[in-house]
Design a protein around this motif. Structure first.
Motif, PDB file in Angstrom:
ATOM      1  N   ALA A   1      -1.560  18.686 -13.303  1.00 32.55           N
ATOM      2  CA  ALA A   1      -0.571  17.972 -12.502  1.00 32.55           C
ATOM      3  C   ALA A   1       0.493  18.920 -11.968  1.00 32.55           C
ATOM      4  CB  ALA A   1       0.067  16.861 -13.328  1.00 32.55           C
ATOM      5  N   GLU A   2       0.900  19.850 -12.800  1.00 35.44           N
ATOM      6  CA  GLU A   2       1.897  20.826 -12.368  1.00 35.44           C
ATOM      7  C   GLU A   2       1.347  21.710 -11.250  1.00 35.44           C
ATOM      8  OE1 GLU A   2       5.414  22.381 -11.869  1.00 35.44           O
ATOM      9  OE2 GLU A   2       5.061  20.859 -13.418  1.00 35.44           O
ATOM     10  N   ARG A   3       0.098  22.127 -11.375  1.00 31.03           N
ATOM     11  CA  ARG A   3      -0.521  22.937 -10.318  1.00 31.03           C
ATOM     12  C   ARG A   3      -0.647  22.145  -9.025  1.00 31.03           C
ATOM     13  NH1 ARG A   3      -3.627  25.070 -14.696  1.00 31.03           N
ATOM     14  NH2 ARG A   3      -5.207  23.450 -14.397  1.00 31.03           N
ATOM     15  N   THR A   4      -0.998  20.870  -9.142  1.00 26.56           N
ATOM     16  CA  THR A   4      -1.115  20.026  -7.949  1.00 26.56           C
ATOM     17  C   THR A   4       0.234  19.887  -7.256  1.00 26.56           C
ATOM     18  OG1 THR A   4      -2.909  18.765  -8.984  1.00 26.56           O
ATOM     19  CG2 THR A   4      -1.831  17.773  -7.088  1.00 26.56           C
ATOM     20  N   THR A   5       1.281  19.695  -8.030  1.00 24.56           N
ATOM     21  CA  THR A   5       2.622  19.581  -7.451  1.00 24.56           C
ATOM     22  C   THR A   5       3.020  20.872  -6.751  1.00 24.56           C
ATOM     23  OG1 THR A   5       3.261  18.011  -9.190  1.00 24.56           O
ATOM     24  CG2 THR A   5       5.037  19.044  -7.945  1.00 24.56           C
ATOM     25  N   GLN A   6       2.709  21.992  -7.368  1.00 18.59           N
ATOM     26  CA  GLN A   6       3.024  23.275  -6.735  1.00 18.59           C
ATOM     27  C   GLN A   6       2.229  23.464  -5.444  1.00 18.59           C
ATOM     28  OE1 GLN A   6       5.482  25.442  -7.537  1.00 18.59           O
ATOM     29  NE2 GLN A   6       6.033  23.790  -8.957  1.00 18.59           N
ATOM     30  N   ALA A   7       0.989  22.979  -5.424  1.00 20.55           N
ATOM     31  CA  ALA A   7       0.189  23.060  -4.199  1.00 20.55           C
ATOM     32  C   ALA A   7       0.822  22.240  -3.080  1.00 20.55           C
ATOM     33  CB  ALA A   7      -1.235  22.583  -4.471  1.00 20.55           C
ATOM     34  N   LEU A   8       1.397  21.088  -3.439  1.00 24.23           N
ATOM     35  CA  LEU A   8       2.090  20.277  -2.447  1.00 24.23           C
ATOM     36  C   LEU A   8       3.255  21.037  -1.820  1.00 24.23           C
ATOM     37  CD1 LEU A   8       2.293  16.792  -4.249  1.00 24.23           C
ATOM     38  CD2 LEU A   8       0.990  17.321  -2.186  1.00 24.23           C
ATOM     39  N   LEU A   9       3.858  21.915  -2.592  1.00 30.18           N
ATOM     40  CA  LEU A   9       5.008  22.668  -2.101  1.00 30.18           C
ATOM     41  C   LEU A   9       4.609  23.905  -1.310  1.00 30.18           C
ATOM     42  CD1 LEU A   9       7.230  22.422  -5.303  1.00 30.18           C
ATOM     43  CD2 LEU A   9       7.505  21.150  -3.173  1.00 30.18           C
ATOM     44  N   GLY A  10       3.302  24.106  -1.133  1.00 34.52           N
ATOM     45  CA  GLY A  10       2.831  25.263  -0.391  1.00 34.52           C
ATOM     46  C   GLY A  10       2.771  25.013   1.101  1.00 34.52           C
TER      47      GLY A  10
ATOM     48  N   ILE B   1       0.832  -1.202   0.000  1.00 36.74           N
ATOM     49  CA  ILE B   1       0.000   0.000   0.000  1.00 36.74           C
ATOM     50  C   ILE B   1       0.866   1.251   0.000  1.00 36.74           C
ATOM     51  CG2 ILE B   1      -1.593   1.336   1.446  1.00 36.74           C
ATOM     52  CD1 ILE B   1      -2.901  -1.340   2.213  1.00 36.74           C
ATOM     53  N   PHE B   2       1.948   1.227   0.748  1.00 35.68           N
ATOM     54  CA  PHE B   2       2.816   2.403   0.825  1.00 35.68           C
ATOM     55  C   PHE B   2       3.517   2.667  -0.506  1.00 35.68           C
ATOM     56  CE2 PHE B   2       6.763   4.462   2.841  1.00 35.68           C
ATOM     57  CZ  PHE B   2       6.185   5.720   2.787  1.00 35.68           C
ATOM     58  N   ILE B   3       3.928   1.611  -1.198  1.00 31.82           N
ATOM     59  CA  ILE B   3       4.575   1.796  -2.493  1.00 31.82           C
ATOM     60  C   ILE B   3       3.637   2.508  -3.462  1.00 31.82           C
ATOM     61  CG2 ILE B   3       5.422   0.547  -4.530  1.00 31.82           C
ATOM     62  CD1 ILE B   3       6.660  -1.489  -2.644  1.00 31.82           C
ATOM     63  N   VAL B   4       2.338   2.191  -3.369  1.00 35.20           N
ATOM     64  CA  VAL B   4       1.363   2.887  -4.212  1.00 35.20           C
ATOM     65  C   VAL B   4       1.141   4.306  -3.711  1.00 35.20           C
ATOM     66  CG1 VAL B   4      -1.032   2.914  -5.000  1.00 35.20           C
ATOM     67  CG2 VAL B   4       0.220   0.754  -4.902  1.00 35.20           C
ATOM     68  N   ASN B   5       0.878   4.459  -2.420  1.00 37.16           N
ATOM     69  CA  ASN B   5       0.525   5.775  -1.877  1.00 37.16           C
ATOM     70  C   ASN B   5       1.635   6.806  -2.031  1.00 37.16           C
ATOM     71  OD1 ASN B   5      -1.988   4.855  -1.146  1.00 37.16           O
ATOM     72  ND2 ASN B   5      -1.539   4.690   1.036  1.00 37.16           N
ATOM     73  N   ILE B   6       2.884   6.366  -1.881  1.00 41.11           N
ATOM     74  CA  ILE B   6       3.976   7.335  -1.897  1.00 41.11           C
ATOM     75  C   ILE B   6       4.116   8.004  -3.267  1.00 41.11           C
ATOM     76  CG2 ILE B   6       5.853   5.770  -2.558  1.00 41.11           C
ATOM     77  CD1 ILE B   6       7.606   7.209  -0.481  1.00 41.11           C
ATOM     78  N   THR B   7       3.698   7.322  -4.322  1.00 37.67           N
ATOM     79  CA  THR B   7       3.770   7.952  -5.636  1.00 37.67           C
ATOM     80  C   THR B   7       2.820   9.145  -5.720  1.00 37.67           C
ATOM     81  OG1 THR B   7       2.095   6.487  -6.601  1.00 37.67           O
ATOM     82  CG2 THR B   7       4.385   5.759  -6.711  1.00 37.67           C
ATOM     83  N   PHE B   8       1.680   9.048  -5.043  1.00 43.27           N
ATOM     84  CA  PHE B   8       0.728  10.160  -5.030  1.00 43.27           C
ATOM     85  C   PHE B   8       1.149  11.243  -4.051  1.00 43.27           C
ATOM     86  CE2 PHE B   8      -1.596   6.542  -6.634  1.00 43.27           C
ATOM     87  CZ  PHE B   8      -2.336   7.080  -7.677  1.00 43.27           C
TER      88      PHE B   8
ATOM     89  N   LEU C   1      10.423  19.129   3.796  1.00 41.18           N
ATOM     90  CA  LEU C   1      11.593  19.248   2.938  1.00 41.18           C
ATOM     91  C   LEU C   1      11.273  19.754   1.539  1.00 41.18           C
ATOM     92  CD1 LEU C   1      13.437  15.922   3.921  1.00 41.18           C
ATOM     93  CD2 LEU C   1      13.796  18.234   4.827  1.00 41.18           C
ATOM     94  N   GLY C   2      10.006  19.708   1.161  1.00 46.89           N
ATOM     95  CA  GLY C   2       9.627  20.222  -0.151  1.00 46.89           C
ATOM     96  C   GLY C   2      10.193  19.437  -1.311  1.00 46.89           C
ATOM     97  N   ALA C   3      10.178  18.122  -1.224  1.00 43.20           N
ATOM     98  CA  ALA C   3      10.781  17.284  -2.273  1.00 43.20           C
ATOM     99  C   ALA C   3       9.794  16.855  -3.347  1.00 43.20           C
ATOM    100  CB  ALA C   3      11.402  16.036  -1.635  1.00 43.20           C
ATOM    101  N   ALA C   4       8.581  17.382  -3.338  1.00 38.78           N
ATOM    102  CA  ALA C   4       7.586  16.984  -4.341  1.00 38.78           C
ATOM    103  C   ALA C   4       8.094  17.261  -5.742  1.00 38.78           C
ATOM    104  CB  ALA C   4       6.279  17.733  -4.104  1.00 38.78           C
ATOM    105  N   GLY C   5       7.967  16.258  -6.607  1.00 41.45           N
ATOM    106  CA  GLY C   5       8.373  16.400  -8.000  1.00 41.45           C
ATOM    107  C   GLY C   5       9.850  16.237  -8.263  1.00 41.45           C
ATOM    108  N   SER C   6      10.632  15.932  -7.235  1.00 41.10           N
ATOM    109  CA  SER C   6      12.088  15.879  -7.411  1.00 41.10           C
ATOM    110  C   SER C   6      12.660  14.476  -7.372  1.00 41.10           C
ATOM    111  CB  SER C   6      12.773  16.722  -6.332  1.00 41.10           C
ATOM    112  OG  SER C   6      12.514  16.198  -5.032  1.00 41.10           O
ATOM    113  N   LEU C   7      11.814  13.454  -7.226  1.00 39.94           N
ATOM    114  CA  LEU C   7      12.308  12.074  -7.163  1.00 39.94           C
ATOM    115  C   LEU C   7      11.802  11.278  -8.362  1.00 39.94           C
ATOM    116  CD1 LEU C   7      11.916  11.069  -3.398  1.00 39.94           C
ATOM    117  CD2 LEU C   7      13.913  12.006  -4.567  1.00 39.94           C
TER     118      LEU C   7
ATOM    119  N   ILE D   1       8.317  14.960   4.078  1.00 37.11           N
ATOM    120  CA  ILE D   1       9.361  14.852   3.058  1.00 37.11           C
ATOM    121  C   ILE D   1       9.000  15.645   1.804  1.00 37.11           C
ATOM    122  CG2 ILE D   1      10.507  13.255   1.468  1.00 37.11           C
ATOM    123  CD1 ILE D   1      10.308  11.142   3.708  1.00 37.11           C
ATOM    124  N   PHE D   2       7.749  15.552   1.367  1.00 35.03           N
ATOM    125  CA  PHE D   2       7.415  16.068   0.036  1.00 35.03           C
ATOM    126  C   PHE D   2       6.770  17.443   0.023  1.00 35.03           C
ATOM    127  CE2 PHE D   2       7.379  11.390  -0.534  1.00 35.03           C
ATOM    128  CZ  PHE D   2       8.394  11.307  -1.470  1.00 35.03           C
ATOM    129  N   THR D   3       6.118  17.855   1.088  1.00 32.08           N
ATOM    130  CA  THR D   3       5.355  19.097   1.022  1.00 32.08           C
ATOM    131  C   THR D   3       6.176  20.303   1.479  1.00 32.08           C
ATOM    132  OG1 THR D   3       4.448  19.004   3.275  1.00 32.08           O
ATOM    133  CG2 THR D   3       3.307  17.739   1.562  1.00 32.08           C
TER     134      THR D   3
END
Length: 394
Positions: free
Chosen positions: A181-190, A26-33, A335-341, A329-331
């Motif tokens: 998708a790009e807007r969603t990624t930017q929202a994660l970084l907010g 489940i985590f392998i799937v969830n972490i991609t989102f 650490l704001g790592a969304a979109g960088s892995l 880690i991602f938001t």
């Protein structure tokens, strides 16, 4: 008597170890989102569009996606019978205990959605568990028939939709999906406001998915698990039963073929492809279970059960911790790592975190009876505060 106690302990460890294994999938799937806004918009990140990246995503689609929540759901139904047994041993009325437990699970799920991760399963489980609770007195044959009908209706409805409706007409063009998708990624970084807004904005899709597929398929697995729990199918496993080999021989070819059809057919963006996965995922899941049971009961690899069981025993806590770590880690509040892995790095991170959870779970349970989330849920279930630490004085 000693042999009976040993069998009982083995039974609990088997269930817990299977639950721990499901938690990893489940985590392998969830972490991609959690890591990017692209998977949720059904497009690949152009920054990771190499052949190697596509292969990694494809392997995950074939072997992981839409498989492990079925196992988790089956074990939820199995554990439902253990809750009934616990109430009987305590001389307590099962109905109010279970209803309080369901309410507690729902509250945790709501908090999970709002604060940690919008792809929650706990609220769906809590609501579907009301049906399981209502059907707790059904005969095994009735429960199995209902499970087959419910699951069959889901598959047939998807096949019908795929044949007679153009799924692409319901999806935005690729350029629009990429922009979303790009807007969603930017929202994660907010900040908190952006993240909570994104979680709440995804509620309609979460509800639609729960009603159309995840809820009904979870109910079918709940019912199968309840029947298996009644019959104590995991209490007498030796690992050398011929049925386990037969499940592998059938489950792996059919399940992998369905996974390939799902992946090569367009994945979640194509209804018929999803139908192929839903129809065959239970067989691949069963093959995984048969393989793990054989591994756990082989003298040379029995340590696998000892490694997985603690994580599965406090699976609710570990599930919530996974979401918390994804948030940190991602938001933008971490650490704001969304979109960088890359896809491979994302899966590697999931494996690294889960390995840490295996060690942390074993350490925690040497000192405590329950995980923090399990402790809260047990408090809600019993209506009284349970003990927290183990007595290690003796």
């Amino acid at each position: 008597m000693t042999g009976q106690l040993a069998a009982a302990r083995a039974r609990v460890h088997d269930v817990d170890a299977l639950r721990g294994f499901a938690l990893l999938g489940i985590f392998i799937v969830n972490i991609t989102f959690m890591a990017s806004g692209f998977p949720g918009n059904l497009v690949a990140d152009p920054a990771y569009s190499s052949t190697f990246d596509d292969v990694v995503r494809g392997l995950s689609s074939v072997f992981v996606d839409m498989k492990f929540y079925l196992l988790f759901s089956f074990l939820f139904g199995y554990s439902f019978t253990l809750q009934m047994d616990a109430a009987a041993r305590a001389g307590a009325d099962f109905a109010p205990r279970m209803l309080r437990r369901i309410a507690g699970l729902f509250v945790l799920g709501v908090l999970h959605i709002v604060l940690l991760y919008g792809g929650d399963i706990l609220t769906t489980y809590a609501l579907v568990c009301l049906i399981l609770f209502w059907m707790r007195g059904a005969r095994d044959r009735t429960a199995l028939r209902v499970a087959a009908i419910v699951y069959g209706v889901v598959v047939l409805s998807m096949v019908s939709s795929g044949l007679f409706l153009d799924s692409s007409s319901f999806l935005p063009p690729e350029t629009e999906a990429l922009a979303n998708a790009e807007r969603t990624t930017q929202a994660l970084l907010g900040g908190w406001g952006d993240i909570i807004g994104q979680h709440l904005g995804g509620l309609p899709l979460l509800v639609l998915q729960a009603v159309s597929m995840q809820g009904p398929t979870a109910l079918a697995m709940f019912l199968l698990g309840m029947v298996a729990g009644r019959r104590r199918l995991l209490t007498q496993v030796r690992g050398d039963e011929p049925i386990l080999r037969r499940i592998q021989w059938i489950g792996f070819p059919v399940g992998i073929a369905g996974g390939l059809a799902y992946t090569l057919g367009g994945g979640n963006g194509t209804t018929l492809a999803v139908a192929a996965s839903v129809a065959t995922a239970p067989l691949l899941t069963a093959a995984y279970v048969a393989t793990l049971l054989r591994v756990m009961h082989h003298p040379r690899t029995a340590r696998v059960r000892a490694a997985l069981a603690p994580a599965g025993r406090i699976a609710l806590t570990n599930y919530l911790v996974q979401s918390l770590l994804g948030l940190l880690i991602f938001t933008g509040i971490g650490l704001g790592a969304a979109g960088s892995l890359s896809p491979l790095a994302t899966i590697g991170l999931a494996l690294l975190i889960f390995t840490g959870q295996l060690a942390a779970s074993a350490w925690w349970l040497r000192r405590h009876r329950y995980g923090p989330a399990e402790w809260l849920l047990r408090w809600a279930t019993n209506g009284s505060r349970p003990g927290w630490r183990k007595d290690t004085s003796g």
